[in-house]
Design an enzyme around this catalytic site. Structure first.
Site, PDB file in Angstrom:
ATOM      1  CD  GLU A 119      26.877 -27.662 118.295  1.00  0.00           C
ATOM      2  OE1 GLU A 119      27.883 -27.619 119.015  1.00  0.00           O
ATOM      3  OE2 GLU A 119      26.575 -28.668 117.633  1.00  0.00           O
ATOM      4  CD  GLU A 156      27.437 -29.256 113.311  1.00  0.00           C
ATOM      5  OE1 GLU A 156      27.888 -30.009 114.196  1.00  0.00           O
ATOM      6  OE2 GLU A 156      27.712 -28.041 113.249  1.00  0.00           O
TER       7      GLU A 156
HETATM    8  C1  FCB Z   1      29.529 -29.906 116.946  1.00  0.00           C
HETATM    9  C2  FCB Z   1      30.117 -28.685 116.263  1.00  0.00           C
HETATM   10  C3  FCB Z   1      30.906 -28.996 115.023  1.00  0.00           C
HETATM   11  C4  FCB Z   1      31.695 -30.277 115.133  1.00  0.00           C
HETATM   12  C5  FCB Z   1      30.852 -31.402 115.686  1.00  0.00           C
HETATM   13  C6  FCB Z   1      31.578 -32.722 115.797  1.00  0.00           C
HETATM   14  O1  FCB Z   1      29.311 -29.647 118.284  1.00  0.00           O
HETATM   15  O2  FCB Z   1      29.101 -27.789 115.896  1.00  0.00           O
HETATM   16  O3  FCB Z   1      31.686 -27.871 114.741  1.00  0.00           O
HETATM   17  O4  FCB Z   1      32.867 -30.077 115.799  1.00  0.00           O
HETATM   18  O5  FCB Z   1      30.321 -31.046 116.917  1.00  0.00           O
END
Ligand code: FCB
Length: 447
Positions: free
Chosen positions: A171, A355
């Site tokens: 990110e 994620e």
């Molecule tokens: C993302 C992050 C991760 C976590 C989630 C909820 O932005 O990569 O580390 O905190 O959000």
């Protein structure tokens, strides 16, 4: 409440991998063990008012000591894969030399994960920049990109034997914009022009490291992980449509377009040139190189109304919708749309959802955690992903965020994203109903 996909779904074939994800600073604790150097997140946590409850990463989930038990937990969930990150300040000293004790921790961890038959995804940078590099300007200093290249070289030389997939960054938007422009994340800087310059240096660091990683780890895949939320306009009004477009441009396209096409969004030149960083000759060619995969983290969507100063401002959805415990709208349809739109815009490499998950106000009641909202969220997002694959997007895997509750950055320990509940007093882990639902779904696949 269970997780199910249509029986013909490509996600049920053995080529598609399912995993859980974590990140070093969020789970490891042991911030001074074995010569680990301070990171920008240690400093940020120690700065009053920055992190809810003045929480810090000193203990977190104590994974640095409990990693063997945590691998058993990963196995208990029946996943195929695990995604973790390496803490730069653990493995390299200020002179740029290897810190063997830190490397040993990861070597033991990775070896055991492989011995357990797991596919291993590793991210080199999930936000824990060594503080001594921040003291020299951090990601505002172009030199940090070259330091990252050295770090990537060291780590991939030492650890590639046990890694299936390397991501350079997690990110860049959050690291650069939340960290250097909006001040919500470490290092907490707030100058409008800082964010995009930091982002450019992060993308440059990615491009500088990529060929080195390929050389050191020819058998692994190499890519990057971007966070993307679907941006909507708040209304049909032309000015709100513009707001939606600028949000999409600055949050999403600003990061994917240089990687895929070697340029920043052209619209910025005319509409918002202040968001264009200083670029040196050759930078865009370094940034835009063939990747083996693109990772995407998806959580929510946003709605944007026109703002005369900042071009857009966040507004709530005008419809009645569901929100999570961190206030994020639940929008599985946005997940499908985002993926399909990107697929139409770019020739994408194979993708992984690195994620996806939800914060819930979980409590242990009678020894169990009945997080039905999370089960529904996972089910709906997996089905949305199935839909995107049906529409032609090449997606090879999915990682739920997160293996267990952990340090949620500026929210401290107040927000729980885990499939496993962590009691921070005792470090006891308890699999939530969602963890069991995920496990049952994974076990229901034909082998
Ligand atoms: C993302 C992050 C991760 C976590 C989630 C909820 O932005 O990569 O580390 O905190 O959000």
């Amino acid at each position: 409440m269970s997780i199910t996909l249509p029986p013909h779904s490509k996600m049920l074939t053995s080529d598609f991998i399912f995993g859980v994800a974590t990140a070093s600073f969020q789970i490891e604790g042991a911030t001074t063990a074995d010569n680990r150097l301070p990171s920008i997140w240690d400093t940020f946590c120690a700065t009053p008012g920055k992190v809810k409850g003045a929480d810090n990463g000193e203990i977190a989930c104590d994974h640095y000591h409990l990693w063997e038990q945590d691998i058993k937990l990963i196995k208990d969930l029946s996943v195929d894969a695990y995604r973790l990150s390496i803490a730069w300040p653990r493995v390299m000293n200020e002179k740029g030399e290897a810190n063997q004790a830190g490397l040993d921790f990861y070597r033991n961890l990775l070896k055991t994960l492989k011995a357990e038959g797991l596919t291993v995804f590793v991210t080199l940078y999930h936000w824990d920049l060594p503080q001594h590099l921040e003291d020299k300007g951090g990601w505002l200093n172009r030199e940090t990109a070259y330091q990252f290249k050295q770090y990537a070289d060291l780590v991939t030389k030492e650890l590639s034997e046990w890694v299936d997939s390397w991501a350079t960054f997690n990110e860049p938007f959050c690291a650069a914009i939340l960290g250097y422009e909006l001040g919500i994340h470490a290092p907490g800087l707030t100058k409008p022009e800082y964010g995009r310059q930091a982002a450019h240096h992060i993308l440059l660091a990615h491009g500088l490291a990529l060929p080195i990683i390929r050389k050191n780890a020819p058998q692994s895949q190499v890519g990057i992980v971007l966070n993307m939320n679907r941006s909507y306009a708040a209304s049909e009004k032309a000015e709100d449509q513009f707001a939606g477009l600028m949000r999409e441009t600055l949050d999403n396209q600003f990061f994917i377009e240089p990687l895929m096409k070697g340029q920043y969004p052209q619209i910025l030149k005319t509409v918002a040139p202040q968001y264009l960083p200083t670029i040196l000759p050759g930078d865009m060619e370094i940034i835009c190189q063939q990747m083996d995969f693109l990772g995407m983290n998806f959580y929510t969507c946003n709605h944007n109304a026109f703002d005369s100063e900042k071009m857009f401002k966040d507004v709530k959805n005008s419809k009645t919708v569901e929100y999570t415990d961190i206030g994020w709208e639940v929008a599985p349809h946005a997940f499908t749309e985002l993926l399909v739109n990107l697929h139409k815009q770019y020739t994408l490499p194979p993708m992984y959802i690195t994620e996806n998950g939800i914060a819930c106000a979980d409590n242990i009641i009678d020894g169990g955690i009945n997080d039905d909202q999370r089960v529904r969220y996972l089910n709906d997002h997996l089905n949305a992903l199935h839909q995107a694959i049906e529409e032609g997007v090449d997606i090879r895997g999915y990682f739920a965020w997160s293996l267990m509750d952990n340090f949620e950055w500026a929210e401290g320990y107040s927000k729980r994203f885990g499939l496993t509940y962590v009691d921070y007093q005792t470090q006891e882990r308890t699999i939530k109903r969602s963890g069991y639902a995920y496990r049952d779904f994974l076990n229901s696949r034909k082998s």
